[in-house]
Design a protein around this motif. Sequence first.
Motif, PDB file in Angstrom:
ATOM      1  N   LEU A 104       0.818  -1.210   0.000  1.00  0.00           N
ATOM      2  CA  LEU A 104       0.000   0.000   0.000  1.00  0.00           C
ATOM      3  C   LEU A 104       0.852   1.260   0.000  1.00  0.00           C
ATOM      4  CD1 LEU A 104      -2.946   1.081   0.206  1.00  0.00           C
ATOM      5  CD2 LEU A 104      -2.636   1.069   2.700  1.00  0.00           C
ATOM      6  N   THR A 105       1.969   1.247   0.717  1.00  0.00           N
ATOM      7  CA  THR A 105       2.808   2.440   0.814  1.00  0.00           C
ATOM      8  C   THR A 105       4.051   2.377  -0.070  1.00  0.00           C
ATOM      9  OG1 THR A 105       3.942   1.498   2.745  1.00  0.00           O
ATOM     10  CG2 THR A 105       2.048   2.941   3.160  1.00  0.00           C
ATOM     11  N   THR A 106       4.409   1.182  -0.539  1.00  0.00           N
ATOM     12  CA  THR A 106       5.636   1.049  -1.327  1.00  0.00           C
ATOM     13  C   THR A 106       5.373   0.767  -2.802  1.00  0.00           C
ATOM     14  OG1 THR A 106       5.798  -1.342  -0.966  1.00  0.00           O
ATOM     15  CG2 THR A 106       6.816   0.107   0.696  1.00  0.00           C
ATOM     16  N   GLY A 107       4.202   0.236  -3.120  1.00  0.00           N
ATOM     17  CA  GLY A 107       3.913  -0.140  -4.501  1.00  0.00           C
ATOM     18  C   GLY A 107       4.574  -1.435  -4.925  1.00  0.00           C
ATOM     19  N   LEU A 108       5.226  -2.161  -4.009  1.00  0.00           N
ATOM     20  CA  LEU A 108       5.888  -3.416  -4.366  1.00  0.00           C
ATOM     21  C   LEU A 108       4.865  -4.463  -4.816  1.00  0.00           C
ATOM     22  CD1 LEU A 108       8.544  -3.775  -1.509  1.00  0.00           C
ATOM     23  CD2 LEU A 108       8.967  -3.261  -3.920  1.00  0.00           C
ATOM     24  N   PRO A 109       5.187  -5.240  -5.845  1.00  0.00           N
ATOM     25  CA  PRO A 109       4.268  -6.294  -6.282  1.00  0.00           C
ATOM     26  C   PRO A 109       4.255  -7.458  -5.287  1.00  0.00           C
ATOM     27  CG  PRO A 109       6.301  -6.423  -7.524  1.00  0.00           C
ATOM     28  CD  PRO A 109       6.400  -5.171  -6.691  1.00  0.00           C
ATOM     29  N   ILE A 110       3.120  -8.145  -5.236  1.00  0.00           N
ATOM     30  CA  ILE A 110       2.953  -9.291  -4.345  1.00  0.00           C
ATOM     31  C   ILE A 110       2.681 -10.534  -5.177  1.00  0.00           C
ATOM     32  CG2 ILE A 110       1.595 -10.304  -2.461  1.00  0.00           C
ATOM     33  CD1 ILE A 110       0.671  -7.473  -1.752  1.00  0.00           C
ATOM     34  N   VAL A 111       3.318 -11.637  -4.790  1.00  0.00           N
ATOM     35  CA  VAL A 111       2.919 -12.959  -5.263  1.00  0.00           C
ATOM     36  C   VAL A 111       2.451 -13.717  -4.026  1.00  0.00           C
ATOM     37  CG1 VAL A 111       3.596 -15.099  -6.403  1.00  0.00           C
ATOM     38  CG2 VAL A 111       4.593 -12.916  -7.141  1.00  0.00           C
ATOM     39  N   ALA A 112       1.196 -14.122  -4.025  1.00  0.00           N
ATOM     40  CA  ALA A 112       0.597 -14.738  -2.841  1.00  0.00           C
ATOM     41  C   ALA A 112       0.548 -16.256  -2.981  1.00  0.00           C
ATOM     42  CB  ALA A 112      -0.815 -14.195  -2.628  1.00  0.00           C
ATOM     43  N   VAL A 113       0.910 -16.937  -1.897  1.00  0.00           N
ATOM     44  CA  VAL A 113       0.844 -18.396  -1.832  1.00  0.00           C
ATOM     45  C   VAL A 113      -0.032 -18.749  -0.628  1.00  0.00           C
ATOM     46  CG1 VAL A 113       2.148 -20.555  -1.768  1.00  0.00           C
ATOM     47  CG2 VAL A 113       3.192 -18.489  -2.749  1.00  0.00           C
ATOM     48  N   PRO A 114      -1.332 -18.930  -0.834  1.00  0.00           N
ATOM     49  CA  PRO A 114      -2.240 -19.165   0.297  1.00  0.00           C
ATOM     50  C   PRO A 114      -2.091 -20.570   0.885  1.00  0.00           C
ATOM     51  CG  PRO A 114      -3.405 -18.360  -1.663  1.00  0.00           C
ATOM     52  CD  PRO A 114      -2.057 -18.805  -2.096  1.00  0.00           C
ATOM     53  N   THR A 115      -2.230 -20.657   2.201  1.00  0.00           N
ATOM     54  CA  THR A 115      -2.247 -21.956   2.879  1.00  0.00           C
ATOM     55  C   THR A 115      -3.564 -22.170   3.623  1.00  0.00           C
ATOM     56  OG1 THR A 115      -1.187 -21.040   4.866  1.00  0.00           O
ATOM     57  CG2 THR A 115       0.259 -21.943   3.157  1.00  0.00           C
ATOM     58  N   THR A 116      -4.513 -21.237   3.456  1.00  0.00           N
ATOM     59  CA  THR A 116      -5.856 -21.363   4.029  1.00  0.00           C
ATOM     60  C   THR A 116      -6.855 -20.979   2.937  1.00  0.00           C
ATOM     61  OG1 THR A 116      -6.143 -19.084   4.821  1.00  0.00           O
ATOM     62  CG2 THR A 116      -4.905 -20.588   6.252  1.00  0.00           C
ATOM     63  N   TYR A 117      -8.121 -20.859   3.332  1.00  0.00           N
ATOM     64  CA  TYR A 117      -9.178 -20.522   2.372  1.00  0.00           C
ATOM     65  C   TYR A 117      -9.672 -19.087   2.571  1.00  0.00           C
ATOM     66  CZ  TYR A 117      -8.899 -25.582   2.472  1.00  0.00           C
ATOM     67  OH  TYR A 117      -8.426 -26.874   2.456  1.00  0.00           O
ATOM     68  N   ALA A 118      -8.768 -18.218   3.052  1.00  0.00           N
ATOM     69  CA  ALA A 118      -9.145 -16.853   3.426  1.00  0.00           C
ATOM     70  C   ALA A 118      -9.624 -16.021   2.242  1.00  0.00           C
ATOM     71  CB  ALA A 118      -7.984 -16.156   4.117  1.00  0.00           C
ATOM     72  N   GLY A 119      -8.971 -16.154   1.083  1.00  0.00           N
ATOM     73  CA  GLY A 119      -9.405 -15.429  -0.110  1.00  0.00           C
ATOM     74  C   GLY A 119      -8.835 -14.039  -0.276  1.00  0.00           C
ATOM     75  N   SER A 120      -8.116 -13.524   0.715  1.00  0.00           N
ATOM     76  CA  SER A 120      -7.584 -12.161   0.623  1.00  0.00           C
ATOM     77  C   SER A 120      -6.685 -11.983  -0.588  1.00  0.00           C
ATOM     78  CB  SER A 120      -6.817 -11.826   1.906  1.00  0.00           C
ATOM     79  OG  SER A 120      -6.214 -10.559   1.836  1.00  0.00           O
ATOM     80  N   GLU A 121      -6.056 -13.069  -1.013  1.00  0.00           N
ATOM     81  CA  GLU A 121      -5.119 -13.005  -2.130  1.00  0.00           C
ATOM     82  C   GLU A 121      -5.771 -12.579  -3.445  1.00  0.00           C
ATOM     83  OE1 GLU A 121      -6.960 -17.035  -1.954  1.00  0.00           O
ATOM     84  OE2 GLU A 121      -5.932 -15.775  -0.480  1.00  0.00           O
ATOM     85  N   ALA A 122      -7.087 -12.693  -3.557  1.00  0.00           N
ATOM     86  CA  ALA A 122      -7.780 -12.389  -4.817  1.00  0.00           C
ATOM     87  C   ALA A 122      -8.546 -11.072  -4.766  1.00  0.00           C
ATOM     88  CB  ALA A 122      -8.735 -13.522  -5.181  1.00  0.00           C
ATOM     89  N   THR A 123      -8.291 -10.254  -3.755  1.00  0.00           N
ATOM     90  CA  THR A 123      -9.014  -8.993  -3.629  1.00  0.00           C
ATOM     91  C   THR A 123      -8.056  -7.811  -3.482  1.00  0.00           C
ATOM     92  OG1 THR A 123      -9.202  -8.696  -1.212  1.00  0.00           O
ATOM     93  CG2 THR A 123     -10.673 -10.323  -2.241  1.00  0.00           C
ATOM     94  N   PRO A 124      -8.499  -6.604  -3.841  1.00  0.00           N
ATOM     95  CA  PRO A 124      -7.698  -5.400  -3.630  1.00  0.00           C
ATOM     96  C   PRO A 124      -8.029  -4.719  -2.301  1.00  0.00           C
ATOM     97  CG  PRO A 124      -9.538  -4.850  -5.034  1.00  0.00           C
ATOM     98  CD  PRO A 124      -9.696  -6.315  -4.668  1.00  0.00           C
ATOM     99  N   VAL A 125      -8.576  -5.472  -1.364  1.00  0.00           N
ATOM    100  CA  VAL A 125      -9.003  -4.920  -0.070  1.00  0.00           C
ATOM    101  C   VAL A 125      -7.874  -5.055   0.948  1.00  0.00           C
ATOM    102  CG1 VAL A 125     -10.679  -5.102   1.813  1.00  0.00           C
ATOM    103  CG2 VAL A 125     -11.397  -5.530  -0.559  1.00  0.00           C
ATOM    104  N   TRP A 126      -7.574  -3.974   1.645  1.00  0.00           N
ATOM    105  CA  TRP A 126      -6.586  -3.999   2.713  1.00  0.00           C
ATOM    106  C   TRP A 126      -7.263  -3.653   4.033  1.00  0.00           C
ATOM    107  CZ3 TRP A 126      -6.339   0.569   5.341  1.00  0.00           C
ATOM    108  CH2 TRP A 126      -6.745   1.726   4.667  1.00  0.00           C
ATOM    109  N   GLY A 127      -6.617  -4.023   5.137  1.00  0.00           N
ATOM    110  CA  GLY A 127      -7.159  -3.704   6.453  1.00  0.00           C
ATOM    111  C   GLY A 127      -6.043  -3.488   7.459  1.00  0.00           C
ATOM    112  N   LEU A 128      -6.194  -2.482   8.301  1.00  0.00           N
ATOM    113  CA  LEU A 128      -5.229  -2.180   9.360  1.00  0.00           C
ATOM    114  C   LEU A 128      -5.978  -1.908  10.653  1.00  0.00           C
ATOM    115  CD1 LEU A 128      -2.863   0.246   7.418  1.00  0.00           C
ATOM    116  CD2 LEU A 128      -2.246  -2.031   8.244  1.00  0.00           C
TER     117      LEU A 128
END
Length: 351
Positions: A104-128
């Motif tokens: 969010l603050t750096t613009g670095l790209p992410i490659v996500a490797v999920p180990t649960t069924y959370a689904g956050s990896e497929a959304t542009p939603v962030w939370g703090l």
Amino acid sequence: MRFVHDTLPQRVHFASGEAAESLTAEIASLGARRVMVIAGAGEREIAERVTSGLPVVHRHDDVVMHVPVEVAERARTAAAAHDADVLVSIGGGSTTGLAKAVALTTGLPIVAVPTTYAGSEATPVWGLTEGSAKTTGTDRKVLPRAIVYDASLTLSLPAALSAASGLNAVAHCVDSLWAPRADPINRALAAEGVRALRTGLPMVVKEPDALPGREQALYGAYLSALAFASAGSGLHHKICHVLGGMFNLPHAATHAVVLPYVLAFNGTAAPEAEERLAEAFGTPSAREGLARLRDQLDAPRALRDLGMPSGGIASAAEAVVAAAPADNPSPVTLPAITDLLRTAWEGAEPR
């Protein structure tokens, strides 16, 4: 028929037992040379195994549920100190969420490797989370460039946690049917997601060491996240974000407890959504289908069992009413939400 549907740019690798190869190919396609791996202590062995061939400059394991602001700042500092040019997140929603906070603050790209069924990896939603308040937002910068799905990486997730995480994915589907930007495409994704999850999750609980059920659950979780990313956050997710931030409740289990109460609250006011869900569950009614699935999974039943204090119901209800979508199918009033939360706190029959 008239709608606007937003499709997110993202590559998906889905192959059991091939996480390392898929991840290596994706890092190469990005031209990355300085990889920062984000994985909690519980995923250390998996993370080291699937990233062994990558140019890793830092392994970051300071992962905390709900991504407290101070935890995010430490991760951002680490990324800068090691001059990382890509983030690889390996784990569940908290791990993906921390990578998103850095992006969010750096613009670095992410490659996500999920180990649960959370689904956050497929959304542009962030939370703090800061103090007792959780803030969420949407930004294309935090959407992972690619996802590496490998069902064999979920084998270490116990059946009980798999059930709660999977019900979180079901909640994405249910909320997507009446969320602010619901449309025919994400409704179709949500229905297929429910079908895959209600098929796969009982298989995971019955045969936790077998891949077919975990593959179905992972596939369903991805579809659920796609639907949620498009439709937006409905009442269910607003409730769970309030409860998680206010009382530090476990994310997936909170979703698993709250879902039947929101379905009962909204279902009669959204008959088309209820009918679509019933068809996806393969039962006469959506409530019956969800109840049957929860019984098969021995799902958590009450918010009080997760650590929510009864004295927090009133303040939580006020926060939910303030955050609720304006076009929720049933009117969101303080008495109604107070009743919903009290019933969920008790674990009583949804009404």
